[in-house]
Write an enzyme that holds these catalytic residues in place. Structure first.
Site, PDB file in Angstrom:
ATOM      1  N   LYS A 294      -5.022 -10.508  -5.894  1.00 36.50           N
ATOM      2  CA  LYS A 294      -6.352 -10.704  -5.297  1.00 36.50           C
ATOM      3  C   LYS A 294      -7.373  -9.705  -5.852  1.00 36.50           C
ATOM      4  O   LYS A 294      -7.007  -8.627  -6.327  1.00 36.50           O
ATOM      5  CB  LYS A 294      -6.263 -10.630  -3.769  1.00 36.50           C
ATOM      6  CG  LYS A 294      -6.286  -9.242  -3.185  1.00 36.50           C
ATOM      7  CD  LYS A 294      -6.647  -9.266  -1.708  1.00 36.50           C
ATOM      8  CE  LYS A 294      -6.677  -7.847  -1.181  1.00 36.50           C
ATOM      9  NZ  LYS A 294      -7.068  -7.660   0.184  1.00 36.50           N
TER      10      LYS A 294
ATOM     11  N   LYS B 276     -11.105  -4.208  -3.835  1.00 39.71           N
ATOM     12  CA  LYS B 276     -12.055  -3.134  -4.150  1.00 39.71           C
ATOM     13  C   LYS B 276     -11.359  -1.858  -4.600  1.00 39.71           C
ATOM     14  O   LYS B 276     -11.952  -1.017  -5.240  1.00 39.71           O
ATOM     15  CB  LYS B 276     -13.006  -2.876  -2.985  1.00 39.71           C
ATOM     16  CG  LYS B 276     -12.357  -2.521  -1.681  1.00 39.71           C
ATOM     17  CD  LYS B 276     -13.443  -2.413  -0.603  1.00 39.71           C
ATOM     18  CE  LYS B 276     -12.927  -2.904   0.729  1.00 39.71           C
ATOM     19  NZ  LYS B 276     -13.926  -3.277   1.670  1.00 39.71           N
TER      20      LYS B 276
ATOM     21  N   LYS C 236       0.832  -1.217   0.000  1.00 40.82           N
ATOM     22  CA  LYS C 236       0.000   0.000   0.000  1.00 40.82           C
ATOM     23  C   LYS C 236       0.859   1.257   0.000  1.00 40.82           C
ATOM     24  O   LYS C 236       0.502   2.268  -0.606  1.00 40.82           O
ATOM     25  CB  LYS C 236      -0.959   0.009   1.198  1.00 40.82           C
ATOM     26  CG  LYS C 236      -2.024  -1.054   1.066  1.00 40.82           C
ATOM     27  CD  LYS C 236      -3.351  -0.667   1.623  1.00 40.82           C
ATOM     28  CE  LYS C 236      -4.406  -1.613   1.081  1.00 40.82           C
ATOM     29  NZ  LYS C 236      -5.568  -1.768   1.907  1.00 40.82           N
TER      30      LYS C 236
END
Ligand code: TRP
Length: 330
Positions: A197, A200, A114
Site C-alpha cells: 500500500k 506515508k 510494524k
C-alpha cells in the site's frame, strides 16, 4: 441532528497525508455530512506510538485539520476534534484493554509488520493500538466506521471487543459496522512497488504522492511509476498491479468507472496513459492545495474549530463513560 446514524472516522496527524489517505478515506467524508452525524477526529494519541517532535506534531495537527476543511468537511455539519483533547478516550481505552485478549492483538497484521520494521520500539501502545481505536469509536456510539481497506482487521476486532463487553456487562454498547465507500479505491498502492500500500512512512518517497507535493513532483512520480512488460491497459491486480493502481487513481478522482476507462484507453500507450493520470492528479491536488493554504493561514479559526469540536465531543463522551462506569460498578 436527531435520529441520523453516527459515522466515525479518523486519521493520524503523523507525517504528511498521502493520495492514499485522500482517495481511500478523506475524499468521502464531505458526502457523509448530509446523511449522518459525522465525527471526524485527528488521532494524535495514535501518532505517539512513534516518538514525535513536539513542534512538528503540533504543526501537523493543524495541517491535518486544514486538509479536512479543504476536502469539504464543514465544522457546522460535522464534529471535528483532536483525540487527545477528549480525555475520555483514555478512560474507555483502559476498560476495553481489560476486555481484550493478548492473543487477539498478537494476530493483528499491522502490529506484526510494524514491529518487524521497528524492532527497537515495539511498545505496548503499538500493541494495543486497535483498542484505542475501539475507544474512539465506542465513545460516540458510532453506527459506522469509515476506513480504508487496511483497517478492516482492526474494526473486526473492535466488533469482537464490543460483543464481549456487552456479554459481560449487559448490552451497553452499539456494535459498529465497517463502512468502505469504494472497495476498489480503498487501497491505493505504492507507485514503484504496487503490491504494497501507499504508505506515508515509506522510506522511498517516490512511492508516495503527498497531498502537498508540487505539481512538478507529482508528474515526475507518476510518470516514473512501475507498470509491466505488456502494452495493454486493463485492470488485473495480480498481473498488472501498477497499471491497475493507476486506473484506480484515475477512476476515483474522475468518477469514471474502471470498465469505461479500459475502453477509453484501449489504444493508449503506457507512457501517454501515465501523463494523463498525472494530469488528473495534478489538477485535483492543485485545487485541494489552494483550499488547504487558505484555511492553513487562519490559525485562530482552526483553533476555534478544535475547541468547539472538543466541547461537543466531550459531552457525548462523558455520557458514555458514565453509563459504562455504572454498568461495571466503578
Ligand atoms: N488507525 C487509523 C489509521 O491509521 C486512524 C484511526 C484512529 C481510526 N482511530 C480510529 C480510524 C477509529 C477509524 C476509527 O488510518
Amino acid at each position: 441532528m436527531g435520529s441520523k446514524q453516527v459515522i466515525f472516522s479518523a486519521v493520524q496527524p503523523s507525517g504528511k497525508l498521502t493520495l492514499g489517505n485522500y482517495i481511500g478515506v478523506i475524499s468521502h467524508w464531505s458526502n457523509m455530512q448530509k446523511m449522518y452525524n459525522c465525527m471526524y477526529s485527528i488521532a494524535d494519541l495514535h501518532a505517539i506510538t512513534v516518538k514525535q517532535e513536539k513542534k512538528v506534531l503540533k504543526k501537523q495537527v493543524l495541517d491535518t485539520l486544514a486538509m479536512y476543511l479543504a476536502a469539504g468537511i464543514h465544522p457546522k455539519s460535522s464534529i471535528i476534534f483532536l483525540q487527545s483533547e477528549v480525555k475520555e478516550h483514555c478512560q474507555l481505552y483502559w476498560i476495553l484493554n481489560c476486555c481484550t485478549y493478548f492473543g487477539e492483538l498478537m494476530r493483528m497484521t499491522q502490529f506484526k509488520s510494524k514491529s518487524k520494521i521497528n524492532t527497537k520500539n515495539v511498545n505496548i501502545g503499538l500493541f494495543s493500538y486497535p483498542v484505542l481505536m475501539a475507544a474512539d469509536i465506542l465513545l460516540y456510539q458510532s453506527d459506522k466506521v469509515l476506513i480504508g481497506k487496511d483497517q478492516i482487521q482492526h474494526i473486526e476486532l473492535v466488533r469482537n471487543i464490543t460483543r464481549r463487553i456487552n456479554f459481560l456487562y449487559g448490552k451497553i454498547m452499539k456494535t459498529p459496522e465497517v463502512y468502505i465507500p469504494n472497495l476498489y479505491s480503498a487501497k491505493i498502492m505504492s507507485l514503484l512497488n504496487p503490491m504494497h500500500k501507499m504508505s506515508k512512512s515509506d522510506v522511498n518517497k517516490n512511492n508516495v504522492i503527498f497531498l502537498l507535493d508540487s505539481i512538478q513532483c507529482i508528474v515526475k512520480k507518476i510518470t516514473q511509476a512501475v507498470t509491466d512488460s505488456g502494452n495493454k491497459i486493463f485492470y488485473d491486480v495480480y498481473k498488472k498491479a501498477g497499471i491497475s493502481n493507476l486506473l484506480n487513481i484515475y477512476s476515483s478522482l474522475t468518477g469514471v468507472s474502471i470498465s469505461e476507462l479500459e475502453v477509453m484507453f484501449e489504444k493508449t500507450t503506457y507512457k501517454d496513459f501515465k501523463f494523463l493520470v498525472a494530469k488528473i492528479v495534478s489538477k485535483k491536488l492543485y485545487q485541494l492545495q489552494e483550499k488547504f493554504y487558505y484555511f492553513r493561514n487562519k490559525e485562530l479559526y482552526l483553533r476555534d474549530i478544535l475547541n468547539d469540536g472538543a466541547c461537543v465531543a466531550k459531552m457525548k463522551a462523558q455520557k458514555t463513560i458514565d453509563r459504562i462506569y455504572h454498568a461495571i460498578g466503578i
